[in-house]
Scaffold this motif. Structure first.
Motif, mmCIF file in Angstrom:
data_model
loop_
_atom_site.group_PDB
_atom_site.id
_atom_site.type_symbol
_atom_site.label_atom_id
_atom_site.label_comp_id
_atom_site.label_asym_id
_atom_site.label_seq_id
_atom_site.Cartn_x
_atom_site.Cartn_y
_atom_site.Cartn_z
ATOM 1 N N VAL A 195 -5.784 3.327 1.720
ATOM 2 C CA VAL A 195 -6.390 3.434 3.044
ATOM 3 C C VAL A 195 -6.289 2.085 3.745
ATOM 4 C CG1 VAL A 195 -8.493 3.978 4.313
ATOM 5 C CG2 VAL A 195 -7.976 5.200 2.205
ATOM 6 N N TYR A 196 -5.727 2.086 4.954
ATOM 7 C CA TYR A 196 -5.529 0.866 5.730
ATOM 8 C C TYR A 196 -6.140 1.023 7.123
ATOM 9 C CZ TYR A 196 -2.024 -0.256 2.210
ATOM 10 O OH TYR A 196 -1.392 -0.521 1.034
ATOM 11 N N ASN A 197 -6.494 -0.116 7.739
ATOM 12 C CA ASN A 197 -6.954 -0.107 9.125
ATOM 13 C C ASN A 197 -5.780 0.012 10.092
ATOM 14 O OD1 ASN A 197 -9.690 -0.385 8.509
ATOM 15 N ND2 ASN A 197 -9.482 -2.595 8.317
ATOM 16 N N ARG A 198 -4.663 -0.674 9.769
ATOM 17 C CA ARG A 198 -3.455 -0.663 10.606
ATOM 18 C C ARG A 198 -2.238 -0.529 9.701
ATOM 19 N NH1 ARG A 198 -3.954 -3.188 15.931
ATOM 20 N NH2 ARG A 198 -1.706 -3.164 15.836
ATOM 21 N N VAL A 199 -1.236 0.199 10.177
ATOM 22 C CA VAL A 199 0.002 0.368 9.412
ATOM 23 C C VAL A 199 1.217 0.134 10.315
ATOM 24 C CG1 VAL A 199 -0.901 1.878 7.625
ATOM 25 C CG2 VAL A 199 -0.092 2.865 9.763
ATOM 26 N N ASP A 200 1.139 -0.857 11.198
ATOM 27 C CA ASP A 200 2.247 -1.163 12.106
ATOM 28 C C ASP A 200 3.535 -1.370 11.323
ATOM 29 O OD1 ASP A 200 0.487 -1.195 14.288
ATOM 30 O OD2 ASP A 200 -0.026 -3.284 13.902
ATOM 31 N N GLY A 201 4.589 -0.626 11.641
ATOM 32 C CA GLY A 201 5.895 -0.803 11.015
ATOM 33 C C GLY A 201 6.066 -0.064 9.705
ATOM 34 N N LEU A 202 5.057 0.665 9.237
ATOM 35 C CA LEU A 202 5.171 1.449 8.003
ATOM 36 C C LEU A 202 5.470 2.893 8.383
ATOM 37 C CD1 LEU A 202 4.838 1.319 4.882
ATOM 38 C CD2 LEU A 202 2.519 2.176 5.234
ATOM 39 N N TYR A 203 6.495 3.465 7.754
ATOM 40 C CA TYR A 203 6.907 4.827 8.057
ATOM 41 C C TYR A 203 7.084 5.616 6.777
ATOM 42 C CZ TYR A 203 7.894 2.800 12.578
ATOM 43 O OH TYR A 203 7.766 2.139 13.781
ATOM 44 N N LYS A 204 7.099 6.930 6.931
ATOM 45 C CA LYS A 204 7.354 7.803 5.802
ATOM 46 C C LYS A 204 8.698 7.448 5.182
ATOM 47 C CE LYS A 204 7.500 12.637 4.560
ATOM 48 N NZ LYS A 204 7.382 14.006 5.001
ATOM 49 N N SER A 205 8.784 7.463 3.880
ATOM 50 C CA SER A 205 9.969 7.134 3.074
ATOM 51 C C SER A 205 10.189 5.641 2.920
ATOM 52 C CB SER A 205 11.249 7.783 3.616
ATOM 53 O OG SER A 205 11.149 9.177 3.527
ATOM 54 N N ASN A 206 9.307 4.778 3.460
ATOM 55 C CA ASN A 206 9.429 3.351 3.171
ATOM 56 C C ASN A 206 9.153 3.105 1.690
ATOM 57 O OD1 ASN A 206 9.792 3.055 5.929
ATOM 58 N ND2 ASN A 206 8.464 1.278 6.071
ATOM 59 N N GLU A 207 9.614 1.983 1.204
ATOM 60 C CA GLU A 207 9.577 1.668 -0.220
ATOM 61 C C GLU A 207 8.186 1.256 -0.707
ATOM 62 O OE1 GLU A 207 11.547 -1.946 -2.668
ATOM 63 O OE2 GLU A 207 12.936 -0.715 -1.505
ATOM 64 N N VAL A 208 7.877 1.631 -1.954
ATOM 65 C CA VAL A 208 6.716 1.126 -2.685
ATOM 66 C C VAL A 208 7.280 0.414 -3.903
ATOM 67 C CG1 VAL A 208 4.608 1.713 -3.935
ATOM 68 C CG2 VAL A 208 5.260 3.042 -1.928
ATOM 69 N N ASP A 209 6.871 -0.859 -4.110
ATOM 70 C CA ASP A 209 7.434 -1.606 -5.244
ATOM 71 C C ASP A 209 6.363 -2.359 -6.021
ATOM 72 O OD1 ASP A 209 6.866 -4.021 -3.980
ATOM 73 O OD2 ASP A 209 8.929 -4.527 -3.570
ATOM 74 N N VAL A 210 6.777 -2.810 -7.203
ATOM 75 C CA VAL A 210 5.980 -3.703 -8.050
ATOM 76 C C VAL A 210 6.896 -4.859 -8.410
ATOM 77 C CG1 VAL A 210 4.831 -3.982 -10.266
ATOM 78 C CG2 VAL A 210 4.549 -1.879 -8.996
ATOM 79 N N SER A 211 6.542 -6.058 -8.004
ATOM 80 C CA SER A 211 7.337 -7.254 -8.292
ATOM 81 C C SER A 211 8.792 -7.090 -7.860
ATOM 82 C CB SER A 211 7.271 -7.596 -9.777
ATOM 83 O OG SER A 211 5.943 -7.794 -10.179
ATOM 84 N N GLY A 212 9.036 -6.435 -6.744
ATOM 85 C CA GLY A 212 10.384 -6.254 -6.220
ATOM 86 C C GLY A 212 11.132 -5.069 -6.795
ATOM 87 N N PHE A 213 10.535 -4.350 -7.752
ATOM 88 C CA PHE A 213 11.179 -3.189 -8.372
ATOM 89 C C PHE A 213 10.647 -1.915 -7.726
ATOM 90 C CE2 PHE A 213 11.444 0.103 -11.680
ATOM 91 C CZ PHE A 213 12.805 0.054 -11.928
ATOM 92 N N LYS A 214 11.539 -1.117 -7.164
ATOM 93 C CA LYS A 214 11.136 0.095 -6.448
ATOM 94 C C LYS A 214 10.592 1.131 -7.432
ATOM 95 C CE LYS A 214 13.021 3.827 -3.790
ATOM 96 N NZ LYS A 214 14.222 4.462 -3.324
ATOM 97 N N ILE A 215 9.368 1.616 -7.153
ATOM 98 C CA ILE A 215 8.758 2.635 -8.016
ATOM 99 C C ILE A 215 8.385 3.904 -7.252
ATOM 100 C CG2 ILE A 215 7.881 0.978 -9.690
ATOM 101 C CD1 ILE A 215 5.104 1.421 -8.361
ATOM 102 N N GLY A 216 8.634 3.930 -5.954
ATOM 103 C CA GLY A 216 8.287 5.127 -5.201
ATOM 104 C C GLY A 216 8.500 4.956 -3.718
#
Length: 129
Positions: free
Chosen positions: A40-61
């Motif tokens: 949950v965020y207050n603002r998500v400027d520039g975040l869109y569906k299908s953008n990357e989720v990573d851990v230490s630079g490794f894409k996990i979702g």
């Protein structure tokens, strides 16, 4: 085989290829099971569906749906993570919204803490800005 049967088979195959191609271009794999978590965020400027989720630079979702909570005005972001990812349930684990370039594109970086207890699918992860 009649001409109508050939046209029917060709049309069916074309529709199937179109559907799979559409999901492929969206970055969605129809055959891989994902775990869903929320942030949950207050603002998500520039975040869109299908953008990357990573851990230490490794894409996990990828980022799934984003919806505005009408009561609080906050944005609830769905995180579609790989099935084998376990997120430690601790105060030092959080989902941070970070910039990826000069144009304002964003991605979500997960920072893991140390814990033997893990979030369950559907839980809401702590956030940081």
């Amino acid at each position: 085989m009649t001409n109508q049967a050939k046209v029917g088979i060709f049309s069916t195959i074309s529709i199937i290829i179109f559907v799979f191609g559409f999901y492929f271009l969206k970055g969605t794999n129809l055959f891989v099971r994902k775990n869903v978590y929320y942030a949950v965020y207050n603002r998500v400027d520039g975040l869109y569906k299908s953008n990357e989720v990573d851990v230490s630079g490794f894409k996990i979702g990828r980022v799934g749906k984003m919806e505005r909570n009408p009561e609080t005005g906050e944005i609830v972001v769905e995180l579609d993570l790989d099935k084998d990812i376990q997120i430690p349930k601790t105060d030092s684990t959080y989902a941070s919204l970070i910039s990826t370039d000069f144009l304002g594109s964003k991605k979500i970086r997960l920072v893991f803490g140390n814990a033997k207890i893990y979030y369950k699918e559907g839980d809401t992860i702590n956030t940081s800005f």
